[in-house]
Design an enzyme around this catalytic site. Structure first.
Site, PDB file in Angstrom:
ATOM      1  N   GLU A   1       0.417  -8.113  11.254  1.00  0.00           N
ATOM      2  CA  GLU A   1       1.112  -7.847  10.002  1.00  0.00           C
ATOM      3  C   GLU A   1       2.333  -8.764   9.980  1.00  0.00           C
ATOM      4  OE1 GLU A   1       1.741  -3.605   9.427  1.00  0.00           O
ATOM      5  OE2 GLU A   1       0.054  -3.136  10.720  1.00  0.00           O
TER       6      GLU A   1
ATOM      7  N   ARG B   1      -7.388   4.638   5.326  1.00  0.00           N
ATOM      8  CA  ARG B   1      -6.831   4.218   6.609  1.00  0.00           C
ATOM      9  C   ARG B   1      -6.308   5.425   7.367  1.00  0.00           C
ATOM     10  NH1 ARG B   1      -9.505   0.678   5.673  1.00  0.00           N
ATOM     11  NH2 ARG B   1      -8.984  -1.379   4.867  1.00  0.00           N
TER      12      ARG B   1
END
Length: 299
Positions: free
Chosen positions: A3, A273
């Site tokens: 990320e 998720r």
DNA sequence: AGTTCCCTGAGG
DNA sequence: CCTCAGGGAACT
């Protein structure tokens, strides 16, 4: 799961290592890696010098003087490694870029083949790194991205969510709203801001947005300083793991005691998720008085 | 806005 | 054997 903090760490490793070096050749070992271009298009890189390497969201932009611009997305298991010339390639090595000085070579590895590479033709005018928009920022993959979360004011940040009713966790993952946040940091940011992940954006008050903006900055900056989180496959350009996983408060800690209140961390599914949170520190629609959580000593 | 799929490896 | 990991596109 690179990320923003992991990609930033990679870019900081690549930029000084690649700047001004002339490309000698490329070996595309897995052709589907390259989107909307063929291996022949990579030939335009030969002889060109790298002007600079920068990050946009989770993407890595490598600009070449008078040549194409490369854009990498690592998705979940992509790695960019500065390797010794002639270093062994394993079955996951998808691309090798060699340099005229033979000081090192660049390897792209990707176990799950989700990552992609764009090779964008040189724009007629600018090729200076980091300044001109150039080919990269106008391509669809980059143009659709929201602003950098570390470059916006709290008002701009909150404004990106205006009129949205969806759950905040899902919106944090939406790269068109704000770019660079993935599953790990969304959960860590929401814990830091003491916001329950299923909270509708429409019910987050003004002080909630300021808290969320501050937590976003705090968590991403801390994670960058720790060189990212290594949960599974992430390593930096030298093959080293990050350290921020040791500071995770909720991610991958289902059933373990909250570090602030010892309540067991819960795992639910939001936006498809796994989502981890403390049911006590992150209560729904709770007015929070203090901005600071005091952490209990470990153990 | 939720589900499915892409892909491979790890773990039950 | 099965399920899970998850970024993002494509679908419903």
């Amino acid at each position: 799961m690179p990320e923003l903090p992991e990609v930033e760490t990679i870019v900081r490793g690549l930029d000084p290592g690649l700047r001004e070096r002339a490309i000698a050749g490329t070996e595309l070992l897995f052709p589907p890696l390259l989107r909307r271009a063929s291996a022949r298009d990579l030939a335009a890189l030969v002889g060109k010098r790298i002007a600079g390497v920068r990050r946009r969201g989770k993407m890595i932009v490598i600009e070449c003087r008078g040549g194409p611009t490369l854009v990498f997305h690592l998705k979940m298991t992509g790695q960019l490694l500065l390797a010794e010339p002639g270093a062994p390639r394993d079955k996951h090595t998808r691309l090798v870029i060699t340099f005229a000085d033979a000081a090192s070579e660049l390897h792209f590895r990707d176990i799950r083949k989700f990552g992609f590479l764009l090779c964008l033709a040189q724009t007629p005018h600018g090729t200076r790194a980091g300044h001109d928009a150039g080919a990269a920022d106008t391509c669809a993959e980059l143009a659709s991205l929201g602003p950098e979360p570390l470059a916006v004011t709290s008002d701009e940040f909150a404004g990106r969510f205006a009129g949205k009713k969806a759950r905040i966790k899902g919106l944090l993952l939406d790269q068109t709203i704000v770019a660079g946040i993935g599953n790990i940091y969304a959960d860590e940011i929401l814990f830091d801001a003491r916001i329950q992940p299923e909270t509708p954006a429409s019910s987050i008050g003004r002080e909630g947005w300021v808290r969320l903006w501050k937590s976003t900055r705090r968590i991403l900056n801390k994670a960058i300083r720790a060189k990212g989180s290594t949960v599974r496959d992430y390593v930096d350009t030298s093959g080293r793991a990050g350290r921020f996983q040791f500071s995770h408060r909720v991610y991958d800690r289902e059933g373990e005691p909250c570090r602030a209140c010892r309540t067991p961390i819960k795992r639910i599914r939001v936006a498809g998720r796994s989502t981890y949170f403390c049911p006590s520190c992150q209560r729904k629609r709770r007015r929070v008085v203090s901005t600071h959580i005091t952490m209990l000593p470990k153990r």
